[in-house]
Motif scaffolding. Structure first.
Motif, PDB file in Angstrom:
ATOM      1  N   SER A 243       0.181  -9.857   1.240  1.00 43.77           N
ATOM      2  CA  SER A 243       1.240  -9.993   0.251  1.00 43.77           C
ATOM      3  C   SER A 243       1.465  -8.677  -0.493  1.00 43.77           C
ATOM      4  N   PHE A 244       2.729  -8.252  -0.580  1.00 49.54           N
ATOM      5  CA  PHE A 244       3.085  -7.065  -1.358  1.00 49.54           C
ATOM      6  C   PHE A 244       2.628  -7.232  -2.804  1.00 49.54           C
ATOM      7  N   PHE A 245       2.968  -8.374  -3.385  1.00 51.44           N
ATOM      8  CA  PHE A 245       2.629  -8.639  -4.786  1.00 51.44           C
ATOM      9  C   PHE A 245       1.116  -8.614  -5.002  1.00 51.44           C
ATOM     10  N   LEU A 246       0.362  -9.223  -4.118  1.00 51.96           N
ATOM     11  CA  LEU A 246      -1.090  -9.277  -4.277  1.00 51.96           C
ATOM     12  C   LEU A 246      -1.717  -7.891  -4.186  1.00 51.96           C
ATOM     13  N   VAL A 247      -1.200  -7.038  -3.316  1.00 53.85           N
ATOM     14  CA  VAL A 247      -1.708  -5.670  -3.208  1.00 53.85           C
ATOM     15  C   VAL A 247      -1.471  -4.913  -4.516  1.00 53.85           C
ATOM     16  N   VAL A 248      -0.249  -4.963  -5.018  1.00 53.09           N
ATOM     17  CA  VAL A 248       0.092  -4.245  -6.249  1.00 53.09           C
ATOM     18  C   VAL A 248      -0.641  -4.858  -7.447  1.00 53.09           C
TER      19      VAL A 248
ATOM     20  N   LEU B 171       0.832  -1.210   0.000  1.00 51.07           N
ATOM     21  CA  LEU B 171       0.000   0.000   0.000  1.00 51.07           C
ATOM     22  C   LEU B 171       0.861   1.253   0.000  1.00 51.07           C
ATOM     23  N   THR B 172       1.912   1.254   0.802  1.00 50.68           N
ATOM     24  CA  THR B 172       2.818   2.408   0.856  1.00 50.68           C
ATOM     25  C   THR B 172       3.485   2.628  -0.495  1.00 50.68           C
TER      26      THR B 172
END
Length: 106
Positions: free
Chosen positions: A88-93, A13-14
């Motif tokens: 997950s970073f990847f899932l958010v993006v 998100l950030t």
């Protein structure tokens, strides 16, 4: 230091918020890639303009409201959920990009 699963989602998100802010700061340099009175569609074949418009905000109010909403609802969906699957970073993006690209199919 080991990053917790919720921290990975917060990082995603950030990252998105910072990317949107960066595009907004340099919006005048990107303006020639976009026709602000045109609705982009997937079948138009103008992929750079389509991808850029996901992050492009017309004015500061538009940017602030969208980033506050992204932070609030993104936190509820990806960070505060009890399912680790969403942390997950990847899932958010990827979710942000899929939703942005999906808007062009309209």
């Amino acid at each position: 230091m080991i990053i917790g699963s919720k921290d990975r989602a917060k990082s995603g998100l950030t990252f998105l918020i910072l990317l949107n802010l960066l595009v907004h700061l340099f919006r005048n340099e990107f303006r020639h890639y976009l026709n602000l009175h045109k609705t982009y569609r997937i079948n138009n074949g103008n992929l750079p303009s389509m991808l850029l418009s996901i992050f492009y905000h017309i004015d500061p109010t538009h940017l602030i409201v969208n980033m506050l909403s992204l932070n609030r609802y993104g936190s509820e969906i990806f960070v505060q959920t009890s399912s680790r699957r969403w942390h997950s970073f990847f899932l958010v993006v990827a979710s942000y990009m899929v939703c942005g690209i999906g808007a062009f199919d309209g």
